[in-house]
Design a protein around this motif. Sequence first.
Motif, PDB file in Angstrom:
ATOM      1  N   GLU A 196       1.472  -1.195   0.029  1.00  0.00           N
ATOM      2  CA  GLU A 196       0.158  -0.069   0.376  1.00  0.00           C
ATOM      3  C   GLU A 196       0.906   1.197   0.013  1.00  0.00           C
ATOM      4  N   ILE A 197       2.151   0.708   0.292  1.00  0.00           N
ATOM      5  CA  ILE A 197       2.929   2.776   0.127  1.00  0.00           C
ATOM      6  C   ILE A 197       2.842   2.796  -1.051  1.00  0.00           C
ATOM      7  N   ASP A 198       4.045   1.597  -1.138  1.00  0.00           N
ATOM      8  CA  ASP A 198       3.995   1.560  -3.226  1.00  0.00           C
ATOM      9  C   ASP A 198       3.401   2.164  -4.095  1.00  0.00           C
ATOM     10  N   ALA A 199       1.709   2.050  -3.797  1.00  0.00           N
ATOM     11  CA  ALA A 199       0.339   2.647  -4.108  1.00  0.00           C
ATOM     12  C   ALA A 199       0.626   3.555  -3.646  1.00  0.00           C
ATOM     13  N   MET A 200       0.360   4.470  -2.323  1.00  0.00           N
ATOM     14  CA  MET A 200       0.164   5.717  -1.948  1.00  0.00           C
ATOM     15  C   MET A 200       1.186   6.496  -2.868  1.00  0.00           C
ATOM     16  N   ARG A 201       2.289   6.286  -2.949  1.00  0.00           N
ATOM     17  CA  ARG A 201       4.235   7.156  -4.002  1.00  0.00           C
ATOM     18  C   ARG A 201       3.085   6.934  -5.656  1.00  0.00           C
ATOM     19  N   THR A 202       3.400   5.599  -5.926  1.00  0.00           N
ATOM     20  CA  THR A 202       1.808   6.092  -7.234  1.00  0.00           C
ATOM     21  C   THR A 202       1.208   6.830  -7.297  1.00  0.00           C
ATOM     22  N   LEU A 203       0.326   7.166  -6.182  1.00  0.00           N
ATOM     23  CA  LEU A 203      -0.443   7.969  -7.018  1.00  0.00           C
ATOM     24  C   LEU A 203       0.738   9.688  -6.058  1.00  0.00           C
ATOM     25  N   GLY A 204       0.773   9.336  -6.042  1.00  0.00           N
ATOM     26  CA  GLY A 204       2.035  11.016  -5.765  1.00  0.00           C
ATOM     27  C   GLY A 204       1.445  11.280  -4.052  1.00  0.00           C
ATOM     28  N   LEU A 205       1.473  10.952  -3.564  1.00  0.00           N
ATOM     29  CA  LEU A 205       0.409  10.802  -1.899  1.00  0.00           C
ATOM     30  C   LEU A 205       2.060  10.663  -1.487  1.00  0.00           C
ATOM     31  N   LEU A 206       2.572  11.429  -0.402  1.00  0.00           N
ATOM     32  CA  LEU A 206       3.444  11.368   0.318  1.00  0.00           C
ATOM     33  C   LEU A 206       3.372  10.220   1.487  1.00  0.00           C
ATOM     34  N   PRO A 207       3.880   9.128   2.121  1.00  0.00           N
ATOM     35  CA  PRO A 207       3.686   8.982   3.011  1.00  0.00           C
ATOM     36  C   PRO A 207       3.579   9.364   4.882  1.00  0.00           C
ATOM     37  N   LEU A 208       4.751  10.179   4.356  1.00  0.00           N
ATOM     38  CA  LEU A 208       5.007  10.678   5.747  1.00  0.00           C
ATOM     39  C   LEU A 208       4.153  11.719   5.630  1.00  0.00           C
ATOM     40  N   GLU A 209       3.783  12.620   4.988  1.00  0.00           N
ATOM     41  CA  GLU A 209       2.704  13.615   5.537  1.00  0.00           C
ATOM     42  C   GLU A 209       1.575  12.483   6.062  1.00  0.00           C
ATOM     43  N   LEU A 210       0.834  11.393   5.417  1.00  0.00           N
ATOM     44  CA  LEU A 210      -0.361  11.125   5.765  1.00  0.00           C
ATOM     45  C   LEU A 210      -0.314  10.527   6.937  1.00  0.00           C
ATOM     46  N   LEU A 211       1.005   9.585   6.876  1.00  0.00           N
ATOM     47  CA  LEU A 211       0.582   8.506   7.564  1.00  0.00           C
ATOM     48  C   LEU A 211       1.452   8.876   9.409  1.00  0.00           C
ATOM     49  N   VAL A 212       2.530   9.268   8.884  1.00  0.00           N
ATOM     50  CA  VAL A 212       4.003   9.922  10.449  1.00  0.00           C
ATOM     51  C   VAL A 212       3.264  11.012  11.213  1.00  0.00           C
ATOM     52  N   LEU A 213       3.301  12.307  10.252  1.00  0.00           N
ATOM     53  CA  LEU A 213       2.808  13.794  10.819  1.00  0.00           C
ATOM     54  C   LEU A 213       1.742  13.490  12.044  1.00  0.00           C
ATOM     55  N   PRO A 214       0.254  13.286  10.845  1.00  0.00           N
ATOM     56  CA  PRO A 214      -0.404  13.299  12.053  1.00  0.00           C
ATOM     57  C   PRO A 214      -0.177  12.251  13.146  1.00  0.00           C
ATOM     58  N   LYS A 215      -0.149  11.589  13.290  1.00  0.00           N
ATOM     59  CA  LYS A 215       0.934  10.686  14.037  1.00  0.00           C
ATOM     60  C   LYS A 215       1.006  12.192  15.391  1.00  0.00           C
ATOM     61  N   LEU A 216       2.731  12.408  14.841  1.00  0.00           N
ATOM     62  CA  LEU A 216       3.519  12.933  15.691  1.00  0.00           C
ATOM     63  C   LEU A 216       3.198  14.120  15.924  1.00  0.00           C
ATOM     64  N   VAL A 217       1.439  14.984  15.755  1.00  0.00           N
ATOM     65  CA  VAL A 217       0.901  16.524  15.904  1.00  0.00           C
ATOM     66  C   VAL A 217      -0.232  15.497  17.248  1.00  0.00           C
ATOM     67  N   ALA A 218      -0.196  14.782  17.016  1.00  0.00           N
ATOM     68  CA  ALA A 218      -1.499  14.273  17.343  1.00  0.00           C
ATOM     69  C   ALA A 218      -1.025  14.096  19.331  1.00  0.00           C
ATOM     70  N   LEU A 219       0.288  13.103  19.268  1.00  0.00           N
ATOM     71  CA  LEU A 219       0.989  12.316  20.064  1.00  0.00           C
ATOM     72  C   LEU A 219       1.495  13.124  20.837  1.00  0.00           C
ATOM     73  N   VAL A 220       2.390  14.200  20.577  1.00  0.00           N
ATOM     74  CA  VAL A 220       2.777  15.413  20.789  1.00  0.00           C
ATOM     75  C   VAL A 220       1.667  16.244  21.973  1.00  0.00           C
ATOM     76  N   ILE A 221       0.485  16.536  21.249  1.00  0.00           N
ATOM     77  CA  ILE A 221      -0.396  17.200  22.139  1.00  0.00           C
ATOM     78  C   ILE A 221      -0.919  16.782  23.321  1.00  0.00           C
ATOM     79  N   ALA A 222      -1.436  14.872  23.119  1.00  0.00           N
ATOM     80  CA  ALA A 222      -2.003  14.282  23.530  1.00  0.00           C
ATOM     81  C   ALA A 222      -0.978  13.732  25.235  1.00  0.00           C
ATOM     82  N   LEU A 223       0.308  13.695  24.766  1.00  0.00           N
ATOM     83  CA  LEU A 223       0.818  13.003  26.517  1.00  0.00           C
ATOM     84  C   LEU A 223       1.413  14.424  26.887  1.00  0.00           C
ATOM     85  N   PRO A 224       1.739  15.327  26.785  1.00  0.00           N
ATOM     86  CA  PRO A 224       0.802  16.291  27.888  1.00  0.00           C
ATOM     87  C   PRO A 224       0.024  16.163  28.825  1.00  0.00           C
TER      88      PRO A 224
END
Length: 378
Positions: free
Chosen positions: A245-273
């Motif tokens: 599925e990651i290869d399919a995202m790149r084929t469609l022009g979607l960046l996996p980091l922006e779609l999968l990692v950054l939302p998790k990063l921002v969410a947990l940086v807010i939630a953990l404090p």
Amino acid sequence: MDAAASFSQATPQRLVLAGCWTTLGLGDLPARLAAAAFTQPGGGLEIEAAGVKALDSAGAYVLQKLLLRLGTAGQQAPLVDLPAPMTALLRVVGEQLAKTAPVAESPRARPGVLERLGRSSVASGSSAGAELLALLSFVGENALALGRCFAKPARFRWRPMLFNLRLAGLDALAIVGLMSFLLGVVLAYQGAGQLRQYGANIFVADLVGLAMLREFAPLITAIIIAGRSGSAYAAQIGSMVVSEEIDAMRTLGLLPLELLVLPKLVALVIALPLLTLFADVLGVLGGMLMASVKLDVTPTEFIERFHKAVSVTSYLIGIGKAPVFAAIIVLVGCFQGFRAKGGADSVGRQTTRSVVQSIFLVISADALFSVAFSALDL
């Protein structure tokens, strides 16, 4: 047209060669020679070469391989009646074969325990170093992706961020609150015996307050989230990598980091404090309950002493650690997920590795914070 190279065993002790032993004349002769079994009841095998009409380097090579084969088998195989020019060429080819023949290595003894331990340590150290460099590269890629989202907020995926905020924050309140409450109870219970000996019952508020707010609340919350959410991040991304599925995202022009990692990063940086703040409250309540039961310290007395003993700085130090722990958990979990390959076994292995590494790095970061705050006299 010249006759093709051939051989025949006229008698058990005599092998007759004939024809043109050249590149064009050899044909399938090397294969037939390899398949032939030259045996005789006794004595040597004489090779008659008077019928050889032409010989080039290819034919000389085949002939030398035949002589080496017969010599290795222990048979005496003199070559007779070969013209002098051909004999000279055969000798030159034989010298080259001798130079390029592989030297048989003497068998090595089985390495000892210390040698095997050293080799495995070096191999694991190299692997750990390469993985550390890959992790640093992954952190840099996410920093660049986050910078692009800050420059253009429309790129950021807000809906996945809110979804992850609910999963990592709201859904974790129960387990974080329970563990923190029990930790406060245990902390007060273990300190009660020592404090009672010196008549210092009231100082249980200092013990519980400083320990929970500065160290235990952010640390136990981060460990729980590493096992609960960090493993989920690694398993989710690892499954997507294995199913392509990651290869399919790149084929469609979607960046996996922006779609999968950054939302998790921002969410947990807010939630953990926020989870750490919740853990502070429940941990202090647990300590207050145990102080009332074991040390006869009333809740009013506990709160009054707590207010004097615990400063805002201690509270902010504990809360300030939480975003760093959150970034470690998300980045390590997603990094190990992206390293999955093959099948389900790899996903499980990377998920386990993500939890172990996250907890190790969180505790290491907490130790560094302690050293830094001690040096700053905080």
